[in-house]
Design a protein around this motif. Structure first.
Motif, short mmCIF file in Angstrom:
data_model
loop_
_atom_site.label_atom_id
_atom_site.label_comp_id
_atom_site.label_asym_id
_atom_site.label_seq_id
_atom_site.Cartn_x
_atom_site.Cartn_y
_atom_site.Cartn_z
N ALA A 9 0.83 -1.20 0.00
CA ALA A 9 0.00 0.00 0.00
C ALA A 9 0.87 1.26 0.00
N GLU A 10 1.91 1.25 0.80
CA GLU A 10 2.82 2.40 0.84
C GLU A 10 3.52 2.60 -0.50
N ALA A 11 3.92 1.49 -1.13
CA ALA A 11 4.60 1.58 -2.43
C ALA A 11 3.67 2.14 -3.50
N ARG A 12 2.41 1.71 -3.50
CA ARG A 12 1.45 2.25 -4.46
C ARG A 12 1.24 3.74 -4.24
N ARG A 13 1.10 4.12 -3.00
CA ARG A 13 0.91 5.53 -2.68
C ARG A 13 2.11 6.36 -3.16
N ASP A 14 3.33 5.86 -2.90
CA ASP A 14 4.53 6.60 -3.30
C ASP A 14 4.69 6.64 -4.81
N ALA A 15 4.31 5.56 -5.49
CA ALA A 15 4.40 5.54 -6.95
C ALA A 15 3.43 6.54 -7.57
N GLU A 16 2.26 6.70 -6.94
CA GLU A 16 1.29 7.67 -7.44
C GLU A 16 1.75 9.10 -7.20
N SER A 17 2.34 9.35 -6.05
CA SER A 17 2.76 10.71 -5.71
C SER A 17 4.08 11.11 -6.35
N GLU A 18 4.91 10.13 -6.70
CA GLU A 18 6.22 10.41 -7.31
C GLU A 18 6.44 9.47 -8.49
N PRO A 19 5.92 9.83 -9.68
CA PRO A 19 6.01 8.94 -10.84
C PRO A 19 7.44 8.55 -11.21
N ALA A 20 8.42 9.36 -10.86
CA ALA A 20 9.81 9.03 -11.18
C ALA A 20 10.25 7.74 -10.49
N LEU A 21 9.58 7.38 -9.39
CA LEU A 21 9.93 6.17 -8.66
C LEU A 21 9.04 4.99 -9.01
N ALA A 22 8.08 5.17 -9.90
CA ALA A 22 7.09 4.14 -10.17
C ALA A 22 7.74 2.83 -10.66
N SER A 23 8.66 2.93 -11.60
CA SER A 23 9.31 1.73 -12.13
C SER A 23 10.13 1.03 -11.06
N TYR A 24 10.85 1.81 -10.27
CA TYR A 24 11.67 1.26 -9.18
C TYR A 24 10.80 0.55 -8.15
N LEU A 25 9.70 1.18 -7.77
CA LEU A 25 8.83 0.58 -6.77
C LEU A 25 8.12 -0.66 -7.31
N TYR A 26 7.81 -0.65 -8.61
CA TYR A 26 7.20 -1.83 -9.19
C TYR A 26 8.18 -3.01 -9.18
N SER A 27 9.42 -2.76 -9.58
CA SER A 27 10.38 -3.86 -9.68
C SER A 27 10.82 -4.39 -8.33
N THR A 28 10.87 -3.53 -7.31
CA THR A 28 11.35 -3.97 -6.00
C THR A 28 10.25 -4.48 -5.08
N ILE A 29 9.04 -3.94 -5.22
CA ILE A 29 7.97 -4.31 -4.29
C ILE A 29 6.72 -4.81 -5.01
N LEU A 30 6.14 -3.99 -5.87
CA LEU A 30 4.79 -4.24 -6.38
C LEU A 30 4.70 -5.46 -7.29
N SER A 31 5.79 -5.85 -7.92
CA SER A 31 5.75 -7.01 -8.81
C SER A 31 5.91 -8.33 -8.07
N HIS A 32 6.13 -8.28 -6.75
CA HIS A 32 6.41 -9.49 -5.99
C HIS A 32 5.20 -9.92 -5.17
#
Length: 299
Positions: free
Chosen positions: A39-62
């Motif tokens: 949930a925190e990763a989704r929130r951060d990806a929405e608020s900071e699109p520059a981190l979206a790919s990083y957050l997807y690969s490290t957290i959201l894709s797992h």
């Protein structure tokens, strides 16, 4: 379906302090924490699109905390000859097959979130706290050491020291609910033991006194707080709930719930009748309560 912001910190497990501080270490408990991290990763990806790919690969894709942490550590610790895929399999096997490591990881995440006011989220700790990451990687190197896979344990230990500037011998024993705050420059010797719910700041050494072999490193009890730059040498016991002041050099045993400060360190209140505190400093993170009392003692 609730948004990421609405999911954050909702429905904690029973007997929880509001941010998941349940020490039972059950699979249900771990699952709850993983939902918060996503949930925190989704929130951060929405608020900071520059981190979206990083957050997807490290957290959201797992699919689990174990897979996310294994992927992240594998990428952090890999080199041209120690491949990330090899490390991923190594970490995932350890985290997936050893319930005690999983429980310790969950307890360590909560320790950082609860004790460190700079820790804004569980995902922040998972991704960015090198003390947390070094501790989890050490747990795997310790497991390898106990399996008599010492060359691999030492190779992993070397990479942990190179990448995180934290040098923990694979044979050292570490409990759960550990906070290595900042962590830079930490050194923990081969026969050192660190109990549960201990907090240690940067540039702390748990070392030996020379070339003597055998059991030669400190034993740190549960709930101990060790301040920045402290040095504890020799096979001595630091009692449960004790406090070591920043910059102290400790060569003597410290009784439970007492404070040692100075170089060489002395017990606050005197060796014969040291004053005791009631809190658990490893959890309260109170570094200063001894100052006035120590000043009175040395005058």
């Amino acid at each position: 379906m609730p948004s990421a912001g609405e999911l954050s910190y909702q429905s904690p497990p029973p007997e929880d302090d509001g941010i998941g501080n349940n020490t039972n270490g059950t699979d249900e408990d771990s699952g709850w924490l993983w939902l918060q991290i996503k949930a925190e990763a989704r929130r951060d990806a929405e608020s900071e699109p520059a981190l979206a790919s990083y957050l997807y690969s490290t957290i959201l894709s797992h699919s689990s905390l174990e897979r996310s942490l294994s992927f992240h550590l594998g990428n952090k610790l890999c080199s041209s000859t120690l491949l990330s895929t090899l490390l991923y399999d190594l970490f995932l096997n350890a985290f997936s097959t050893d319930p005690s490591i999983r429980a310790a990881t969950v307890a360590d995440l909560r320790a950082a979130r609860t004790r460190d006011p700079a820790c804004v989220s569980f995902s922040h700790c998972l991704l960015n706290y090198k003390g947390f990451l070094a501790c989890q990687a050490h747990r795997v190197s310790h497991k390898l050491w106990n399996q008599s896979r010492k060359p691999l344990a030492l190779a992993l230990h070397s990479r942990i020291a190179d990448v995180f500037a934290v040098d923990i011998h694979p044979a050292a024993k570490i409990g759960k609910g550990i906070l290595f705050d900042h962590a830079t420059g930490m050194v923990v010797g081969e026969t050192a033991v660190i109990g549960n719910n201990v907090s240690i700041l940067h540039h702390v050494t748990l070392g030996g006194t020379g070339k003597v072999g055998g059991d030669r490193h400190p034993k740190i009890g549960d709930g101990v707080l060790i301040g920045a730059g402290a040095t504890i040498l020799g096979n001595i016991k630091i009692g449960e709930g004790a406090k070591i002041g920043a910059g102290s050099v400790v060569l003597i045993e410290v009784p439970p719930r007492t404070t040692a400060v100075g170089n060489p360190a002395r017990l606050v209140g005197g060796k014969e009748k040291p004053s005791q505190h009631e809190d658990v400093p490893g959890e309260s993170m109170d570094h200063t309560s001894f100052i006035s009392e120590w000043s009175d003692y040395i005058i």
